[in-house]
Scaffold this active site. Structure first.
Site, PDB file in Angstrom:
ATOM      1  N   TRP A 107      -7.209  12.467  19.855  1.00 49.98           N
ATOM      2  CA  TRP A 107      -6.707  12.900  18.553  1.00 49.98           C
ATOM      3  C   TRP A 107      -7.700  12.586  17.442  1.00 49.98           C
ATOM      4  CZ3 TRP A 107      -3.589  16.637  18.829  1.00 49.98           C
ATOM      5  CH2 TRP A 107      -2.698  16.723  19.914  1.00 49.98           C
ATOM      6  N   ASP A 177      -3.776   7.982  11.149  1.00 50.58           N
ATOM      7  CA  ASP A 177      -2.848   8.802  11.929  1.00 50.58           C
ATOM      8  C   ASP A 177      -2.040   7.842  12.808  1.00 50.58           C
ATOM      9  OD1 ASP A 177      -1.517  10.401  13.718  1.00 50.58           O
ATOM     10  OD2 ASP A 177      -3.304  11.410  14.498  1.00 50.58           O
ATOM     11  N   LYS A 201       7.945  11.449  17.930  1.00 47.18           N
ATOM     12  CA  LYS A 201       7.877  10.352  18.898  1.00 47.18           C
ATOM     13  C   LYS A 201       8.855   9.243  18.496  1.00 47.18           C
ATOM     14  CE  LYS A 201       3.205  11.933  19.077  1.00 47.18           C
ATOM     15  NZ  LYS A 201       3.261  12.828  20.216  1.00 47.18           N
TER      16      LYS A 201
HETATM   17  N1  PMP Z   1      -2.083  12.689  16.392  1.00 49.02           N
HETATM   18  C1  PMP Z   1      -1.545  12.013  17.422  1.00 49.02           C
HETATM   19  C2  PMP Z   1      -1.877  10.556  17.575  1.00 49.02           C
HETATM   20  C3  PMP Z   1      -0.700  12.661  18.316  1.00 49.02           C
HETATM   21  O1  PMP Z   1      -0.166  11.995  19.345  1.00 49.02           O
HETATM   22  C4  PMP Z   1      -0.421  14.035  18.131  1.00 49.02           C
HETATM   23  C5  PMP Z   1       0.524  14.796  19.043  1.00 49.02           C
HETATM   24  N2  PMP Z   1       0.862  14.271  20.197  1.00 49.02           N
HETATM   25  C6  PMP Z   1      -1.016  14.694  17.061  1.00 49.02           C
HETATM   26  C7  PMP Z   1      -1.829  13.998  16.200  1.00 49.02           C
HETATM   27  C8  PMP Z   1      -0.763  16.164  16.811  1.00 49.02           C
HETATM   28  O2  PMP Z   1       0.532  16.293  16.406  1.00 49.02           O
HETATM   29  P1  PMP Z   1       1.230  17.708  16.183  1.00 49.02           P
HETATM   30  O3  PMP Z   1       1.401  18.331  17.515  1.00 49.02           O
HETATM   31  O4  PMP Z   1       2.523  17.297  15.529  1.00 49.02           O
HETATM   32  O5  PMP Z   1       0.362  18.505  15.285  1.00 49.02           O
END
Ligand code: PMP
Length: 366
Positions: A107, A177, A201
């Site tokens: 991420w 994040d 989550k």
């Molecule tokens: N950052 C992290 C740490 C994630 O775990 C995720 C999704 N699992 C995201 C960003 C992306 O999130 P989204 O699918 O809500 O855009």
């Protein structure tokens, strides 16, 4: 896990993830008519008095659980945490400046590459070479002198590595994040300029993103920013610049009630530590049959990632686990292996059931 004759399984999904059962039950009770209104919350105007109370109370409860001071705004956005990868640089990375990225997993890679579409993104640390198994010590991090902010991911959901400390920007604004570990333990919000998380989550359903942003950051938003990508505009409109995810925000309020009832963030952290310890102990005690992905000092409490001796065995493990009601254990498609996501709402009994299954599987397939 029986509820009104409905069979529920142990859901290890990384997100959307298991919701607290009392939240689902309450939502079911209120589905057709909430608070005597004769309608579902998803059928009412986002400008109604009733919904105004819903969003204000969700904000208030989140503020309490996060211990967010008054000089922070809590915004409800759409577009997922992924949109934040773009919005953060669009709002806070002026031309001629750069932003620093501490990359400890998949991420973080995405956050940096989206920012690079907008401006200069400097990856000042990456653990990619070791397969994203570790996080840096604070002392290893040297921020660029002109950095507008430094971005990091407090828990990498795919790789299962988690910071055990909160990054200190030493004067550089810190953007985090926290999608997969917000509300799992206390965060010192005052350490952050912006901290954000997709809800799916630990906070509620997918389709809502929480952004906690310090007031003074709002002053930095450039003029002529497209209005729905403008934090200042969204804050000025109390997250009602357009129609928000009303249903999701309502559920966030219910999840906050549930978490408060469970003793809040301190109490849930203790439980999360215990749950993760049960699982890591099973991995470490398997004589190498199961091998943990992350280095021990940065093992995630939320996403426990591990491998089996072969990919064939991993496939067999997931299929057989699923057949006995242990669902969602396949690692992310980009890395494979096994990932057990055990967020706040995931019960300890489910972790124990997984450990029993792991022991039994290893003895049958060793
Ligand atoms: N950052 C992290 C740490 C994630 O775990 C995720 C999704 N699992 C995201 C960003 C992306 O999130 P989204 O699918 O809500 O855009």
């Amino acid at each position: 896990m029986e509820s009104a004759k409905v069979k529920r399984i142990y859901n290890f999904s990384s997100g959307p993830a298991v919701m607290p059962l009392p939240v689902l039950e309450r939502a079911r009770e209120e589905m057709l008519s909430i608070g005597g209104t004769g309608m579902s919350v998803m059928e009412m105007s986002h400008r109604s008095k009733f919904f105004t109370d819903v969003i204000e109370s969700a904000e208030h409860k989140l503020r309490g659980l996060l211990s967010a001071p008054d000089n922070y705004r809590i915004l409800f956005l759409q577009g997922g945490a992924s949109l934040q990868f773009s919005m953060i640089p669009m709002n806070f990375l002026p031309s001629g400046r750069s932003a620093d990225f501490v990359v400890t997993g998949a991420w973080g890679v995405k956050a940096a590459s989206e920012a690079a579409r907008i401006g200069t993104a400097n990856v000042i640390y990456s653990s990619e070479e070791n397969g994203f198994r570790s996080v840096p010590e604070q002392a290893e991090l040297k921020f660029s002198s002109d950095a507008a902010y430094v971005h990091y991911t407090s828990n990498e959901t795919i790789d299962g590595v988690e910071f055990k400390y909160e990054l200190d920007g030493g004067g550089t604004p810190v953007v985090c994040d926290a999608s997969s570990n917000i509300l799992s333990k206390p965060f010192d919000i005052e350490k952050y300029a912006v901290i954000y998380a997709g809800a799916q989550k630990n906070i509620g359903p997918s389709g809502v993103t929480i952004v906690v942003i310090r007031d003074d950051m709002l002053e930095l938003v450039p003029p002529n920013q497209p209005s729905l990508l403008d934090y200042r505009n969204i804050a000025n409109n109390n997250s009602l610049a357009n129609t928000p995810n009303t249903w999701g925000i309502y559920l966030i309020g219910l999840v906050c009630d549930w978490l408060e009832g469970e003793g809040g963030v301190d109490a849930i952290e203790k439980r999360n530590i215990e749950k993760a310890a049960i699982l890591y102990k099973a991995i470490d005690g398997s004589d190498g049959y199961y091998s943990g992905h992350a280095e021990r000092d940065c093992r995630s409490l939320m996403n426990v990632t591990f491998r089996l001796p072969s990919e064939d065995l991993e496939e067999k493990f997931c299929a057989e686990a699923e057949a006995v009601g242990l669902d969602g254990l396949r690692g992310h498609r980009s890395v494979g292996g096994i990932r057990a996501s055990i967020y706040n709402a995931f019960p300890r009994a489910g972790v124990e059931a997984l450990v029993d299954f792991m022991n039994e599987f290893a003895s049958r397939n060793g």
